[in-house]
Design an enzyme around this catalytic site. Sequence first.
Site, PDB file in Angstrom:
ATOM      1  N   TYR A  13      -2.216  -0.673  10.224  1.00  0.00           N
ATOM      2  CA  TYR A  13      -2.152  -0.948   8.785  1.00  0.00           C
ATOM      3  C   TYR A  13      -0.807  -0.502   8.211  1.00  0.00           C
ATOM      4  O   TYR A  13      -0.168  -1.240   7.452  1.00  0.00           O
ATOM      5  CB  TYR A  13      -3.317  -0.220   8.104  1.00  0.00           C
ATOM      6  CG  TYR A  13      -3.456  -0.499   6.628  1.00  0.00           C
ATOM      7  CD1 TYR A  13      -3.894  -1.737   6.175  1.00  0.00           C
ATOM      8  CD2 TYR A  13      -3.180   0.489   5.679  1.00  0.00           C
ATOM      9  CE1 TYR A  13      -4.043  -1.990   4.808  1.00  0.00           C
ATOM     10  CE2 TYR A  13      -3.331   0.246   4.322  1.00  0.00           C
ATOM     11  CZ  TYR A  13      -3.763  -0.991   3.890  1.00  0.00           C
ATOM     12  OH  TYR A  13      -3.920  -1.242   2.543  1.00  0.00           O
ATOM     13  N   SER A  24       0.856  -1.200   0.000  1.00  0.00           N
ATOM     14  CA  SER A  24       0.000   0.000   0.000  1.00  0.00           C
ATOM     15  C   SER A  24       0.881   1.236   0.000  1.00  0.00           C
ATOM     16  O   SER A  24       2.034   1.181   0.444  1.00  0.00           O
ATOM     17  CB  SER A  24      -0.865   0.002   1.264  1.00  0.00           C
ATOM     18  OG  SER A  24      -1.486   1.270   1.432  1.00  0.00           O
TER      19      SER A  24
HETATM   20  N1  LIG Z   1      -8.686  -0.612  -2.050  1.00  0.00           N
HETATM   21  C1  LIG Z   1      -7.674   0.202  -1.859  1.00  0.00           C
HETATM   22  O1  LIG Z   1      -7.837   1.430  -1.981  1.00  0.00           O
HETATM   23  C2  LIG Z   1      -6.302  -0.348  -1.521  1.00  0.00           C
HETATM   24  C3  LIG Z   1      -5.223   0.534  -1.541  1.00  0.00           C
HETATM   25  C4  LIG Z   1      -3.949   0.066  -1.238  1.00  0.00           C
HETATM   26  C5  LIG Z   1      -3.756  -1.271  -0.936  1.00  0.00           C
HETATM   27  N2  LIG Z   1      -4.816  -2.126  -0.910  1.00  0.00           N
HETATM   28  C6  LIG Z   1      -4.547  -3.541  -0.589  1.00  0.00           C
HETATM   29  O2  LIG Z   1      -5.043  -4.354  -1.641  1.00  0.00           O
HETATM   30  C7  LIG Z   1      -5.457  -5.612  -1.116  1.00  0.00           C
HETATM   31  C8  LIG Z   1      -6.905  -5.868  -1.518  1.00  0.00           C
HETATM   32  O3  LIG Z   1      -7.708  -4.809  -1.042  1.00  0.00           O
HETATM   33  P1  LIG Z   1      -9.228  -4.608  -1.487  1.00  0.00           P
HETATM   34  O4  LIG Z   1      -9.537  -3.186  -1.294  1.00  0.00           O
HETATM   35  O5  LIG Z   1      -9.443  -5.259  -2.786  1.00  0.00           O
HETATM   36  O6  LIG Z   1      -9.952  -5.427  -0.307  1.00  0.00           O
HETATM   37  P2  LIG Z   1     -11.391  -6.130  -0.258  1.00  0.00           P
HETATM   38  O7  LIG Z   1     -11.776  -6.114   1.175  1.00  0.00           O
HETATM   39  O8  LIG Z   1     -12.308  -5.555  -1.267  1.00  0.00           O
HETATM   40  O9  LIG Z   1     -11.034  -7.640  -0.693  1.00  0.00           O
HETATM   41  C9  LIG Z   1     -10.170  -8.425   0.084  1.00  0.00           C
HETATM   42  C10 LIG Z   1     -10.287  -9.876  -0.309  1.00  0.00           C
HETATM   43  O10 LIG Z   1      -9.456 -10.657   0.566  1.00  0.00           O
HETATM   44  C11 LIG Z   1     -10.214 -11.719   1.127  1.00  0.00           C
HETATM   45  N3  LIG Z   1      -9.679 -12.083   2.457  1.00  0.00           N
HETATM   46  C12 LIG Z   1      -9.804 -11.376   3.612  1.00  0.00           C
HETATM   47  N4  LIG Z   1      -9.210 -12.050   4.615  1.00  0.00           N
HETATM   48  C13 LIG Z   1      -8.694 -13.194   4.073  1.00  0.00           C
HETATM   49  C14 LIG Z   1      -7.991 -14.295   4.605  1.00  0.00           C
HETATM   50  N5  LIG Z   1      -7.680 -14.364   5.908  1.00  0.00           N
HETATM   51  N6  LIG Z   1      -7.612 -15.284   3.780  1.00  0.00           N
HETATM   52  C15 LIG Z   1      -7.931 -15.234   2.458  1.00  0.00           C
HETATM   53  N7  LIG Z   1      -8.604 -14.222   1.889  1.00  0.00           N
HETATM   54  C16 LIG Z   1      -8.992 -13.213   2.697  1.00  0.00           C
HETATM   55  C17 LIG Z   1     -11.634 -11.175   1.210  1.00  0.00           C
HETATM   56  O11 LIG Z   1     -12.584 -12.215   1.341  1.00  0.00           O
HETATM   57  C18 LIG Z   1     -11.716 -10.426  -0.121  1.00  0.00           C
HETATM   58  O12 LIG Z   1     -12.005 -11.309  -1.187  1.00  0.00           O
HETATM   59  C19 LIG Z   1      -5.263  -5.541   0.389  1.00  0.00           C
HETATM   60  O13 LIG Z   1      -4.011  -6.127   0.718  1.00  0.00           O
HETATM   61  C20 LIG Z   1      -5.227  -4.046   0.663  1.00  0.00           C
HETATM   62  O14 LIG Z   1      -4.489  -3.714   1.814  1.00  0.00           O
HETATM   63  C21 LIG Z   1      -6.089  -1.695  -1.186  1.00  0.00           C
END
Ligand SMILES: NC(=O)c1ccc[n+]([C@@H]2O[C@H](COP(=O)([O-])OP(=O)(O)OC[C@H]3O[C@@H](n4cnc5c(N)ncnc54)[C@H](O)[C@@H]3O)[C@@H](O)[C@H]2O)c1
Length: 260
Positions: free
Chosen positions: A154, A141
């Site tokens: 985080y 991130s």
């Molecule tokens: N959305 C953003 O703006 C953003 C920005 C920077 C980084 N990220 C990172 O990107 C990644 C995905 O984020 P997102 O926004 O798509 O999240 P999201 O919550 O939309 O999706 C996360 C996915 O991970 C799965 N998950 C959660 N816990 C789990 C576990 N213990 N084992 C297996 N699967 C699990 C959930 O079921 C879901 O399918 C994360 O690592 C997040 O930190 C997101």
Amino acid sequence: MRLIGKTAIVTGAGRGIGRGIAIEFAKEGATVIVATLVEEEGRQVVQEIADQGGRAVFVQVDVASEDSVRDMVRQAAEAYGGIDVLVNNAGITLFKPLLEATLEDWDAVMNIDLRGVFLCSKYVAAEMTKRGAGAIVNISSNHAKATLPDTELYAAAKAGVNGLTRSMALSLGKSGIRVNAICPGFTDTPHYRAWLESQGNAREIEQEVAWLHAGSRIASPSDIGKLAIYLASDEAEMVTGAEIVIDGGLSARLYHSRLC
Ligand SMILES: NC(=O)c1ccc[n+]([C@@H]2O[C@H](COP(=O)([O-])OP(=O)(O)OC[C@H]3O[C@@H](n4cnc5c(N)ncnc54)[C@H](O)[C@@H]3O)[C@@H](O)[C@H]2O)c1
């Protein structure tokens, strides 16, 4: 078709960024293992990929559990004779003031966001080492680099992911394994939408967030997927140990003010 013939595990691929990466990978010819916690979400993504003519299978995994990760890797390696690409995407985002955050909050974030990356990388790297090739892409991130108040848990987990990335790149390089981190900024996922709606003045915040970006828009999951394709492909042969920010210019700005 830059990933043709490759088998790729994408964790947390049931929705959001992971789903976007899984779909983009399948378009490039990869066989995608949609490895996620919620079966219904995972099976839906597999179906979507199949409908578009791609190849994907669902494997249920809890990345925080060593038994579950070991089992997922064994199933994938047995079914496909090895694993070419691992995308450590599964993660949770919890922003809470330091004085309110509990040990349970700390453990929840660390167990999924950091321990999950360690466990999946450890077991998949063992398989990749047998064939002397592989690529690991960690979804970190922008909070690993610059952050905000009340994001300690985080930010610490994601900074840990970047540290893991650097060290794994050095440790695994001689086994032909490259390891890189993608550091997304705002990305349009269900998680982002839920955060927006929880703000009260969602539309105003959405416009403000867009304004902070050079091109007046935030990333889509497929933007992140396209960068992951490059890092997973043989085109990135010389790229390892890198942390690539993909934030539409958000972090390029010196400071944020509409007045001066
Ligand atoms: N959305 C953003 O703006 C953003 C920005 C920077 C980084 N990220 C990172 O990107 C990644 C995905 O984020 P997102 O926004 O798509 O999240 P999201 O919550 O939309 O999706 C996360 C996915 O991970 C799965 N998950 C959660 N816990 C789990 C576990 N213990 N084992 C297996 N699967 C699990 C959930 O079921 C879901 O399918 C994360 O690592 C997040 O930190 C997101």
